[in-house]
Design a protein around this motif. Structure first.
Motif: not given
Length: 599
Positions: A398, A402, A423, A427, A572
């Motif tokens: 993830a 990003v 973000l 994460l 996400v």
């Protein structure tokens, strides 16, 4: 040996024949294969086999019960003799003819059978494209065999013979038999006869239902010879236009359900399901018209795939086949719960592969979903070492997703980058929390990691919006949090954890309220995805805390991790989709459209 294991052993033969067909096509400079279509068809067929593990009671159990308690004539010695085997195969093929024919003449049966016809290509991979719901009603057509006393073992073997025979007829490279072999087309289902069956041309529609023998169609008036002057056009008249294996199985059912729901007459609500495919109540057809079918609408569904996606799809396909083979080999001796967990993991891989080939998600998102599914499955089934790999790996993927998304959008300004930084921080906090919670005695550090993650999410959802724009959402999430905390308190929450858990519950409730409020203001798909994701977060934490402090839940790891990863994936996906430019045109008054996450 179980039927599932027989299918596993037969699979290399299927692929060897597919390879031969492909080589013949390449030599003839014809290409009957498209990568995405072939992968999709075989994936749908794999889903048919894995789901059959759970529907075997319908396919075999009901037959066995009828045989044991309602057979009108019992003579196992006859049915296991050579004449008995041949008669049983003939009997089965006749029953299959009527099942197959009714599958084209009754809407609810067509909803199951349509899956086999959805491919717009006609090759040996199409033969493997089978329904996952056919067993729900298909067993009814074989009741006569049970009443006649055909033993279940004999029934199962002739059914397998009938199915395997039909594989080879799905090809365009074997022409219509001529001369001394012309008799074969007259008596047996041949490639020429079956090409007609798969065609949507008016002249060919709903013909040639025979499985092994085509003589049934000649007897019952449904035979049509292939005409060399009219080339077969393949697919269904209601085009699927998707590589999604779940939608492939649900498409026709969904259409029937919509028409049944909208019909005003209660009789029509039922008739929708038993009338021929395409029939619609007059009031529904008037309010929700559909264009009449024309051959011009049979446009080939073929979304572009870059070289990287093609390589990814091939690698994923090989891994998928290995997973399916391993699942089927041990499924009949494994506990039902274990089978269900691995089935869900395989289904995630199949869906994400189709979504990548269709361009709905990227490769990294697919890997994130698959790693999440494997983390959940390995935790639930006690494969500790593998769980230690896949759980942190999911969040690492993830973060890479990003990070790689930063480059194509960096030119659009610092606010986009700020959103992605928040973000990424969320994460990273989740990754820290995941790692700590994998070890005993690190609950508080894990809780702090997730607390930081939710604070970052809260800041992200606040960006460009006022605090808690929907007061009702705020009241609802805070009320849910208070109720959950009271439940934990009375259920045995340790005194030392009451303060940190209270802080955590407050933060996650505020995070969800902010996300829901943002969605009510923006009313766009990305914000809704994020809001739904925060709802899954609240559910996951409620399940985790209930299992840890109040009462152990059955298969707790499945529910906790599945909802947790659903939350992360939705957030996400929503945030990254929100970074995309909006389709609104640029005007002197409004200027260029901006993403709500870049506001």
């Amino acid at each position: 040996m179980s039927p599932s294991q027989i299918i596993v052993l037969a699979t290399p033969v299927f692929f060897a024949l597919i390879a031969i067909e492909f080589a013949v096509a390449w030599r003839r400079r014809r290409s009957p294969y498209r990568l995405a279509d072939a992968v999709s068809s075989i994936s749908v067929g794999a889903l048919s086999q894995t789901s059959a593990v759970f529907t075997r009671l319908l396919r075999v159990g009901i037959y066995t019960a009828l045989f044991e308690h309602a057979a009108l004539w019992r003579n196992d010695a006859f049915w296991t003799s050579l004449p008995g085997w041949l008669l049983a195969l003939l009997f089965y093929d006749l029953c299959y003819y009527w099942l197959h024919r009714m599958g084209h003449e009754v809407a609810v049966l067509w909803a199951a059978h349509a899956v086999h016809h959805q491919s717009q290509d006609y090759n040996l991979s199409t033969a493997l494209r089978q329904t996952s719901s056919g067993a729900l009603l298909g067993w009814v057509f074989y009741v006569p065999m049970a009443l006649a006393g055909v033993p279940p073992l004999v029934f199962g073997i002739v059914a397998l013979i009938d199915l395997l025979y039909q594989f080879w007829v799905h090809t365009e490279h074997i022409p219509k038999f001529q001369g001394r072999l012309a008799w074969f087309d007259r008596w047996f289902c041949s490639p020429s006869n079956h090409r007609v069956h798969h065609a949507v041309n008016d002249a060919y529609l709903d013909k040639n239902y025979g499985g092994i023998l085509i003589v049934w169609d000649r007897i019952f008036g449904t035979f049509k010879d292939e005409d060399e002057r009219e080339k077969c056009v393949y697919g269904t008249r209601g085009l699927l236009n998707s590589w999604d294996p779940l939608w492939a199985n649900a498409q026709v059912y969904a259409g029937l359900a919509r028409d049944s729901w909208h019909a005003r007459n209660w009789v029509d609500k039922l008739r929708v399901w038993v009338k021929p495919p395409g029939w619609r109540p007059a009031d529904v057809a008037e309010r929700f018209p559909k264009p009449a079918f024309s051959m011009a609408q049979m446009v080939l569904f073929d979304p572009p795939m870059g070289r990287a996606v093609q390589c990814f799809a091939l690698l994923q396909f090989v891994l998928l086949l290995g997973g399916v083979a391993a699942f089927l080999w041990q499924a009949d001796g494994a506990p039902l719960v274990h089978n269900a967990v691995w089935f869900a993991a395989l289904l995630t891989m199949q869906w994400s592969l189709g979504a990548v080939m269709q361009g709905r998600i990227g490769m990294l998102m697919a890997l994130m979903l698959q790693s999440a599914a494997l983390a959940t499955a390995t935790s639930a089934l006690g494969f500790v070492e593998w769980h230690w790999l896949f759980k942190p790996l999911t969040m690492v993927i993830a973060l890479v997703l990003v990070a790689t998304s930063t480059y194509p959008i960096s030119a659009r300004g610092r606010f986009c980058l700020k959103s992605l930084a928040l973000l990424a921080a969320a994460l990273a906090g989740s990754l820290v929390g995941d790692v700590f919670l994998m070890f005993n005695g690190f609950f508080i550090p894990g809780l702090l990691g997730f607390l930081v993650a939710h604070l970052c999410y809260l800041a992200l959802f606040k960006h460009g919006q006022r605090w808690f724009p929907h007061r009702g959402a705020l009241a609802a999430t805070l009320g849910t949090g208070v109720a959950m905390y009271a439940f934990l308190w009375t259920g045995g929450l340790p005194a030392a954890l009451r303060a940190p858990v209270a802080a955590y519950v407050l933060v996650i409730a505020l995070m969800a309220a902010q996300a829901i409020g943002r969605a009510t203001v923006l009313r766009d798909a990305p914000s809704v995805l994020v809001a739904v994701g925060t709802g899954f977060f609240m559910l996951s934490d409620a399940l985790l805390s209930t299992n840890r402090f109040v009462q152990p839940l059955p298969m707790a790891q499945v529910w906790v991790l599945a909802t947790y990863y659903a939350a992360q994936a939705l957030i996400v996906a929503g945030v990254l989709r929100g970074q995309q430019p909006q389709p609104a045109p640029v005007t002197p008054q409004t200027g260029p459209a901006h993403s709500p996450w870049a506001a």
